[in-house]
Design a protein around this motif. Structure first.
Motif, PDB file in Angstrom:
ATOM      1  N   ASP A 136       0.808  -1.215   0.000  1.00  0.00           N
ATOM      2  CA  ASP A 136       0.000   0.000   0.000  1.00  0.00           C
ATOM      3  C   ASP A 136       0.843   1.268   0.000  1.00  0.00           C
ATOM      4  N   GLN A 137       2.029   1.192   0.608  1.00  0.00           N
ATOM      5  CA  GLN A 137       2.870   2.401   0.613  1.00  0.00           C
ATOM      6  C   GLN A 137       4.346   1.986   0.718  1.00  0.00           C
ATOM      7  N   ILE A 138       5.170   2.747   0.008  1.00  0.00           N
ATOM      8  CA  ILE A 138       6.626   2.561   0.072  1.00  0.00           C
ATOM      9  C   ILE A 138       7.239   3.937   0.280  1.00  0.00           C
ATOM     10  N   ALA A 139       8.151   4.049   1.225  1.00  0.00           N
ATOM     11  CA  ALA A 139       8.922   5.298   1.367  1.00  0.00           C
ATOM     12  C   ALA A 139      10.386   4.915   1.250  1.00  0.00           C
ATOM     13  N   CYS A 140      11.058   5.448   0.250  1.00  0.00           N
ATOM     14  CA  CYS A 140      12.475   5.082   0.061  1.00  0.00           C
ATOM     15  C   CYS A 140      13.299   6.332  -0.197  1.00  0.00           C
ATOM     16  N   THR A 177       5.309  -1.849  -7.700  1.00  0.00           N
ATOM     17  CA  THR A 177       5.385  -0.450  -7.236  1.00  0.00           C
ATOM     18  C   THR A 177       6.673  -0.200  -6.443  1.00  0.00           C
ATOM     19  N   LEU A 178       7.084  -1.214  -5.703  1.00  0.00           N
ATOM     20  CA  LEU A 178       8.277  -1.076  -4.857  1.00  0.00           C
ATOM     21  C   LEU A 178       9.507  -0.760  -5.708  1.00  0.00           C
ATOM     22  N   GLU A 179       9.667  -1.557  -6.735  1.00  0.00           N
ATOM     23  CA  GLU A 179      10.829  -1.372  -7.618  1.00  0.00           C
ATOM     24  C   GLU A 179      10.708  -0.020  -8.328  1.00  0.00           C
ATOM     25  N   PHE A 180       9.484   0.267  -8.724  1.00  0.00           N
ATOM     26  CA  PHE A 180       9.165   1.511  -9.428  1.00  0.00           C
ATOM     27  C   PHE A 180       9.581   2.709  -8.560  1.00  0.00           C
ATOM     28  N   ALA A 181       9.183   2.633  -7.281  1.00  0.00           N
ATOM     29  CA  ALA A 181       9.494   3.734  -6.350  1.00  0.00           C
ATOM     30  C   ALA A 181      11.005   3.867  -6.165  1.00  0.00           C
ATOM     31  N   GLN A 182      11.678   2.723  -6.069  1.00  0.00           N
ATOM     32  CA  GLN A 182      13.149   2.773  -5.895  1.00  0.00           C
ATOM     33  C   GLN A 182      13.795   3.404  -7.111  1.00  0.00           C
ATOM     34  N   GLN A 183      13.291   3.040  -8.280  1.00  0.00           N
ATOM     35  CA  GLN A 183      13.892   3.624  -9.493  1.00  0.00           C
ATOM     36  C   GLN A 183      13.713   5.154  -9.499  1.00  0.00           C
ATOM     37  N   VAL A 184      12.493   5.576  -9.155  1.00  0.00           N
ATOM     38  CA  VAL A 184      12.245   7.042  -9.136  1.00  0.00           C
ATOM     39  C   VAL A 184      13.180   7.699  -8.118  1.00  0.00           C
ATOM     40  N   GLY A 217      14.042  11.652  -1.351  1.00  0.00           N
ATOM     41  CA  GLY A 217      13.176  10.557  -0.893  1.00  0.00           C
ATOM     42  C   GLY A 217      11.862  10.564  -1.647  1.00  0.00           C
ATOM     43  N   VAL A 218      11.218   9.387  -1.628  1.00  0.00           N
ATOM     44  CA  VAL A 218       9.957   9.202  -2.359  1.00  0.00           C
ATOM     45  C   VAL A 218       8.964   8.492  -1.457  1.00  0.00           C
ATOM     46  N   ASN A 219       7.706   8.960  -1.507  1.00  0.00           N
ATOM     47  CA  ASN A 219       6.626   8.198  -0.878  1.00  0.00           C
ATOM     48  C   ASN A 219       5.691   7.784  -2.002  1.00  0.00           C
ATOM     49  N   ALA A 220       5.478   6.477  -2.151  1.00  0.00           N
ATOM     50  CA  ALA A 220       4.551   5.983  -3.179  1.00  0.00           C
ATOM     51  C   ALA A 220       3.377   5.348  -2.456  1.00  0.00           C
ATOM     52  N   SER A 221       2.201   5.955  -2.592  1.00  0.00           N
ATOM     53  CA  SER A 221       1.007   5.428  -1.928  1.00  0.00           C
ATOM     54  C   SER A 221       0.024   4.954  -2.995  1.00  0.00           C
ATOM     55  N   VAL A 222      -0.327   3.679  -2.924  1.00  0.00           N
ATOM     56  CA  VAL A 222      -1.226   3.118  -3.937  1.00  0.00           C
ATOM     57  C   VAL A 222      -2.636   3.646  -3.685  1.00  0.00           C
ATOM     58  N   ILE A 223      -3.231   4.268  -4.696  1.00  0.00           N
ATOM     59  CA  ILE A 223      -4.578   4.833  -4.585  1.00  0.00           C
ATOM     60  C   ILE A 223      -5.595   3.783  -5.006  1.00  0.00           C
ATOM     61  N   GLU A 224      -5.365   3.141  -6.134  1.00  0.00           N
ATOM     62  CA  GLU A 224      -6.358   2.233  -6.698  1.00  0.00           C
ATOM     63  C   GLU A 224      -5.676   1.263  -7.660  1.00  0.00           C
ATOM     64  N   LEU A 225      -6.260   0.102  -7.825  1.00  0.00           N
ATOM     65  CA  LEU A 225      -5.710  -0.775  -8.853  1.00  0.00           C
ATOM     66  C   LEU A 225      -6.828  -1.599  -9.459  1.00  0.00           C
ATOM     67  N   ASN A 259      -2.956   2.920  -9.911  1.00  0.00           N
ATOM     68  CA  ASN A 259      -2.936   4.388  -9.795  1.00  0.00           C
ATOM     69  C   ASN A 259      -2.170   4.681  -8.496  1.00  0.00           C
ATOM     70  N   VAL A 260      -0.971   5.268  -8.646  1.00  0.00           N
ATOM     71  CA  VAL A 260      -0.092   5.455  -7.472  1.00  0.00           C
ATOM     72  C   VAL A 260       0.217   6.946  -7.309  1.00  0.00           C
ATOM     73  N   LYS A 261       0.071   7.424  -6.078  1.00  0.00           N
ATOM     74  CA  LYS A 261       0.387   8.830  -5.785  1.00  0.00           C
ATOM     75  C   LYS A 261       1.837   8.892  -5.292  1.00  0.00           C
ATOM     76  N   PHE A 262       2.653   9.668  -6.010  1.00  0.00           N
ATOM     77  CA  PHE A 262       4.065   9.816  -5.635  1.00  0.00           C
ATOM     78  C   PHE A 262       4.283  11.196  -5.005  1.00  0.00           C
ATOM     79  N   THR A 263       4.847  11.208  -3.794  1.00  0.00           N
ATOM     80  CA  THR A 263       5.334  12.461  -3.187  1.00  0.00           C
ATOM     81  C   THR A 263       6.856  12.384  -3.252  1.00  0.00           C
ATOM     82  N   ILE A 264       7.474  13.261  -4.010  1.00  0.00           N
ATOM     83  CA  ILE A 264       8.916  13.196  -4.277  1.00  0.00           C
ATOM     84  C   ILE A 264       9.573  14.451  -3.717  1.00  0.00           C
TER      85      ILE A 264
END
Lengths: 95, 95, 95, 95, 95, 95, 95
Positions: free
Chosen positions: B78-82, C19-26, C34-42, C48-53
């Motif tokens: 549901d959420q990843i922070a990296c 999403t995990l790998e995706f977030a790490q790549q970003v 740092g990045v926070n990737a929160s899954v909104i819907e699938l 549909n993932v909300k990224f706070t970068i």
């Protein structure tokens, strides 16, 4: 095993002993630093009390024994925080 | 790859082992500093538990292996922070 | 141009890579702290993932390239904070 | 005149230039320390973006010029904080 | 008389001068450290603006004179904080 | 027994003595550092007042005696925090 | 008697003197450090104002005398905090 830093349990207890005494007994367990006992509901027979128990290394079995000796029972384990520090439940869109 | 600082996953697990033991096992993974396991729902067969896992460099595969060895499965991430620190989900009008 | 300190984007991505790998790549992009990737819907096809970068100087194009290389797309840019520090969205009666 | 420390404006802008570039341009104004641009709504023609602009002495005219040069317009001024520091809107029973 | 540390007033003002200038004029009063002007509502004739005014010793008459000189009027005084420091409105079950 | 750090009780009291005096009497108990008395409800005969009582080692019996001497009664004990410090009620999905 | 650190009262007052002057008069009482007066409601005759009064040792009678001298009356005492420091009303499931 890693230490349990916080344990949140839902307890069913008879009216006697009173919640106050019950909470003090639970907080006397070796590993417990502090206890918050919040009464959720009560009817003629039983009380439903939410316990938030914190400490360096909370021991579930010791807590369970105290509660059962006092005539209560653990209805459910609702939250566990274990490791080096208390990790809070991170809010997510799924909540 | 950059370090994962927080991982929030939704886990389906059988009643045994208990969530407490389950959480301790997950928190034993090398890279994990702490775990918050909050029970979302339970029915006769399974429990739905939300895990917030924090650490310097949380390893997903290690977590997944522990969960599966204990008879559970990761229902969703549901959420990843990296990165260098934990970035929180910034509230926006679209939420 | 002044530095972008925070970028909140809504991303559509296929189920693979996870999403995990995706977030790490970003979060590997130079300018990202740092990045926070929160899954909104699938649904069956996409997530549909909300990224706070966040970072000293987040580079949109670098982020966009990483996302597109991984098979995703930026659905919308929801918030930008740029300048000397992260200015938060000030609540007003119009919200 | 006393310094404007925070200006919250509602801006209508065309899709081009993108909000990101738009926000950077606004944040380049001399007196601006930082900008938060949060997208409120968008339709086929225009985007409605809420700008929170902070600085030692934010100059409205400079901001307005930048916005209009980029094809946008200030739809409304929603909040102004001016003086020695940013005074927040104090909650009252009338809100 | 003890000093007024915060004054929250509801102001009706014509569209001219703009709220920004209006706020700056109010914040120029001797005793004022800072002003937050949040627009509540506007129609064709007037704007309804909530002013939060803070300072070591805010002088109501000076504020009123500035507002009236600029063509506005104080519709209501909603909150006053006076004394050695700003006392906040304490939440109670009656709210 | 471990010390009680916070006790939240629901008290029924007659209109006389006034809640203020009542609260002061409760706060005079040896073990009490401070008391918050918030009036929940009142009708012609009685007042329903929520007491939050904090101290190094709050003694329930002493509090109960004071309340009963003043003509009141403890309707329910709603929360107890005991141990080394005040543990707060941790929010969980079951709340 | 232990000191009253905070007193929250609901006051009915005539339109004259204005709430501002009224609040200043209350805050002039010896024991008062600061006052927050928030207007709850007003009709043609009276205003209903919530006073949050804080100090080292707030004296109810002194406050009451000032309010009555100014033509007002204390409609209800809603909260009292007394003792060594201000104890806040602890949230419980019963609220």
């Amino acid at each position: 095993m890693t230490q349990i830093r916080r344990l949140v349990i839902d307890v069913l207890k008879p009216h006697e002993p009173p919640t106050l005494e019950f909470a003090q007994q639970v907080s006397e367990a070796d590993s417990v630093a502090g206890v918050n006992a919040s009464v959720i509901e009560l009817d003629r027979e039983v009380q439903n009390v939410k316990f938030t128990i914190e400490g360096e290394s909370v021991e579930y079995e010791a807590i369970e024994a105290i509660i059962e000796n006092a005539g209560g029972s653990i209805h459910s384990v609702d939250q566990i925080a274990c490791g080096e520090y208390i990790v809070e439940d991170a809010p997510t869109p799924q909540d």
